[in-house]
Design an enzyme around this catalytic site. Structure first.
Site, PDB file in Angstrom:
ATOM      1  N   ASP A 183     -21.798 -19.517  18.108  1.00 30.95           N
ATOM      2  CA  ASP A 183     -20.967 -18.426  17.608  1.00 30.95           C
ATOM      3  C   ASP A 183     -21.486 -17.171  18.297  1.00 30.95           C
ATOM      4  OD1 ASP A 183     -20.260 -16.286  15.194  1.00 30.95           O
ATOM      5  OD2 ASP A 183     -18.824 -17.925  15.276  1.00 30.95           O
TER       6      ASP A 183
ATOM      7  N   LYS B 297     -21.399 -22.680   7.848  1.00 31.55           N
ATOM      8  CA  LYS B 297     -21.728 -21.620   8.801  1.00 31.55           C
ATOM      9  C   LYS B 297     -23.205 -21.285   8.625  1.00 31.55           C
ATOM     10  CE  LYS B 297     -19.332 -19.210  11.894  1.00 31.55           C
ATOM     11  NZ  LYS B 297     -18.263 -19.743  12.749  1.00 31.55           N
TER      12      LYS B 297
END
Length: 445
Positions: free
Chosen positions: A166, A126
């Site tokens: 995201d 991430k």
């Protein structure tokens, strides 16, 4: 002291200020007790849990960019490459003021198990920045994205690490970053990023994938417990990509969605959310939800929080981490809610999760329920590798298969360890076992 407790103590000691990361690790490891205890000696010898809670690599970097007034601005960029044992690192990029190292580590740790559950060969990662795209011009966002990618490009690639979007990172931002990636590398490597536009290697169905996938799994969970999504009243939080397409798919399945929310307030529409109006407000005009209420006589707009106070059968938290608190869980139970499936990453606090489970609410965690987005990203990687574009029907069929299999696998894992109906434990166990086997087989990982 048992192995799990020793590792939890170690994580707390090494990461004292990272509450989100500690919460994620605790939630996973506590549910793995029966698996760990039956293999404790071999796992200790391999230091398996210590490896599993320690990122393989953390990259932090400065991101300088010029605003429209000619002033230099500085943000911090992150990429946490947590575990690559089952494939290239894979996970989104988040641009939001709340981004910090704890949140990046929690998200990348969760991503390892989520990607494992999909059955696709993807490791967990991430990244992102504390940069806020809201209120910025297209040119400012372009300059930021180019500066961000100028540093990140050193650490990613189709067989190394494949970022995606995201919160705060949509098609526009992916396009800007991929353009900079291609400019620096001097090569067209379509699989270096996913979430791309359809004209340059993107996948049909990607925009809808997380929201649609959430409903495919929710429908399967209800079916396994003698229920049907059709006819149910659904409460949804959020009004971004995940929430919008969860609302759309739930509506087509015959459910009535009565709420959504944004950072300023929430909507209650007893006649059911008008998906086209919601898209116009949030995807076209990009304004607050009060604009929805102004155009829809049946809708009420209220400032602040309150989505979970509405009577519903199914709750789908699709906003952000720790948005569904213990008091919210109590309201859901009191109002007869039968199922909660997480569309966001860790949106339910631990005490709220436990309360829902203890009161018989079917609860499925985000690492399983919201895996549709990364699953479709994996399908985009496959298309890029083959130099092919699949039809939206092909992508959707594969997505449904993946989400149904995720539920079946986590359901079976829970039953195998005497915890039938505990879908949190089932998801963690199913994801862990595949990851653990890969790590042990490779020894150095």
């Amino acid at each position: 002291m048992g192995y799990i407790d020793e590792v939890l103590e170690l994580v707390a000691k090494q990461n004292p200020d990272q509450k989100e990361f500690q919460q994620a690790v605790k939630e996973v490891l506590q549910s793995l007790r029966p698996v760990i205890e039956e293999n404790e000696e071999s796992y200790r010898r391999e230091a398996l849990l210590e490896k599993m809670v320690t990122p393989e690599r953390i990259i932090m970097f400065r991101v300088p960019w010029l605003d429209d007034n000619g002033n230099m601005q500085i943000n911090t960029g992150y990429r946490v490459q947590f575990n690559g044992a089952i494939g290239p690192y894979k996970g989104g990029l988040r641009f939001h003021p709340s981004v910090n190292l704890s949140i990046m580590k929690f998200l990348s740790f969760e991503q390892c198990f989520k990607n494992s559950l999909t059955g696709l060969p993807m490791g967990g990662a991430k990244g992102g920045s504390d940069f806020d795209p809201k209120g910025k011009s297209d040119r400012e966002i372009l300059r930021f994205c180019q500066s961000f990618m100028t540093e990140l490009v050193k650490y990613i690639g189709p067989d190394t690490d494949v970022p995606a979007g995201d919160i705060g990172v949509g098609a526009r931002e992916i396009g800007y970053m991929y353009g900079q990636y291609r400019r620096i590398r001097g090569a067209y490597e379509g699989g270096a990023l996913t979430g791309k536009g359809l004209t340059y290697g993107g996948s049909l169905g990607r925009t809808q994938a997380t929201g649609y996938g959430l409903l495919y799994l929710t429908k399967e969970l209800l079916k396994a417990n003698g229920q049907d999504i059709a006819g149910k009243t659904v409460a949804v939080s959020g009004a971004g990509n995940v929430a919008i397409y969860a609302i759309e798919k739930a509506t087509t399945m015959g459910a009535k969605v009565v709420t959504c929310s944004d950072s300023t307030g929430w909507i209650y529409d007893p006649e059911g959310i008008d998906v086209e109006l919601l898209k116009d407000v949030k995807e076209v005009r990009r304004v607050r939800l009060d604009a929805y209420a102004a155009a829809r006589p049946s809708a009420q707009y209220k400032e602040g929080r309150g989505v979970w106070s509405v009577k519903c059968d199914v709750a789908l938290p699709c906003s952000t981490q720790n948005e569904l608190l213990l008091d919210d869980a109590k309201m859901l139970v009191a109002n007869g809610c039968i199922a909660v499936c997480e569309g966001a990453n860790m949106p339910t606090t631990l005490d709220a999760t436990h309360y829902l489970q203890e009161n018989g609410v079917l609860f499925c965690p985000g690492k399983a329920a919201n895996a549709g987005g990364v699953a479709c990203s994996g399908l985009e990687m496959s298309q890029n590798s083959q130099r092919l574009n699949w039809s939206v029907e092909e992508v959707d069929e594969k997505l449904q298969t993946i989400m149904v299999n995720i539920f079946k696998n986590l359901d079976q894992a829970a039953k195998d360890y005497g915890m039938a109906g505990n879908y949190v434990a089932g998801a963690n166990i199913a994801g862990f076992k595949k990851l653990a086997e890969a790590m042990i087989a490779q020894a150095s990982f």
